[in-house]
Scaffold this active site. Sequence first.
Site: not given
Ligand code: TTP
Length: 325
Positions: A12, A107-108
């Site tokens: 992630d 991203d995951e």
């Molecule tokens: P996530 O992997 O949930 O979060 P993140 O990568 O920003 O942070 P973390 O280090 O805690 O994992 O989400 C991935 C991307 O998806 C995030 O950068 C932006 C997008 N996203 C949205 O647009 N809206 C949302 O509500 C969420 C949760 C994510």
Amino acid sequence: HMEEIRKIIHIDMDAFYASVEQRDNPELRGKPVIVGGDPHSRGVVATCSYEARAYGIHSAMPAKIAQKRCPYAIFVRPRFDVYREVSEQIRDIFHRYTDLVEPLSLDEAFLDVTNPKIPIKYATTIAKFIKRDILIETGLSASAGVSYNKFLAKLASDLDKPDGFYCILPEDLEQKVWPLSIRRMMGVGSKTAQMLEQMGVDTIGKLAHMDVGLLEHLLGKQGIQMHELSNGIDGRNVEPVRESKSVGRETTFPQDIREQYLLETILFTLADDVCHTLRSSGLKGRTVSIKIRYPDFHSITRAVTLDSYTSSFEPVFDAVRSLMA
Ligand code: TTP
């Protein structure tokens, strides 16, 4: 015969959109950065840098509130093309090690590296190689979780963020997993969590020790699955090609709309769009759902399942209209 112990990695990216923005604009580095909509209209935070998280800002928060919490935060608009590009880069990296890659979002992803393409003995070594490749080739950091099933691998990737690396072995369950809050479990919504907490079940360990019959009585099939997951049992495979499960459209209005006929006009366009997409991808669906967001940002959803699969506008819009009513 005994099932082989699988080796699953969950990767992630850290604060994905925000990290990409900080990478491409040095002036944003080390600062609270919010990627998302406009705080002066009805924008929502997509994500924010770790510096912004220190102010209690998080994804899905109205941008206006985020700005109140941190007036000096820098707001930037998302650049989806760039995020998609990075996403392809990291997928290429994953495929150097295995073709059993299941992306969950840009991203995951889950990777099954039980039998990797390159003879590397330990999944933890592969996870470190992947993190290194991502950093060198994209300039971004990722967190990795390594375990013997999907549930625990995903949980693990979240335990050492950012730039995380965490491994959960079968013998670690009691020490590393059971003390964690049930809110960390995927699939446990805040309502379910609240209900369990009211019964004193606030950790994964307490859930693991609950009577499975009682859990089934309270939560149905989901209760049984939660009991299994909390005991480290998760047979779900890493599925390389995920079929799309749903097609949807949504929009946010610049001003509140209350008039039912106006809302219907908009739903008409959205439903038509959805049906076009279904037809052009040769897909059909059977469950129609709508989501409505109120001025205070709370949203509700309602769904109905039709008698047969369809991609035609009429049955879909009929369903949409009665759901809204
Ligand atoms: P996530 O992997 O949930 O979060 P993140 O990568 O920003 O942070 P973390 O280090 O805690 O994992 O989400 C991935 C991307 O998806 C995030 O950068 C932006 C997008 N996203 C949205 O647009 N809206 C949302 O509500 C969420 C949760 C994510």
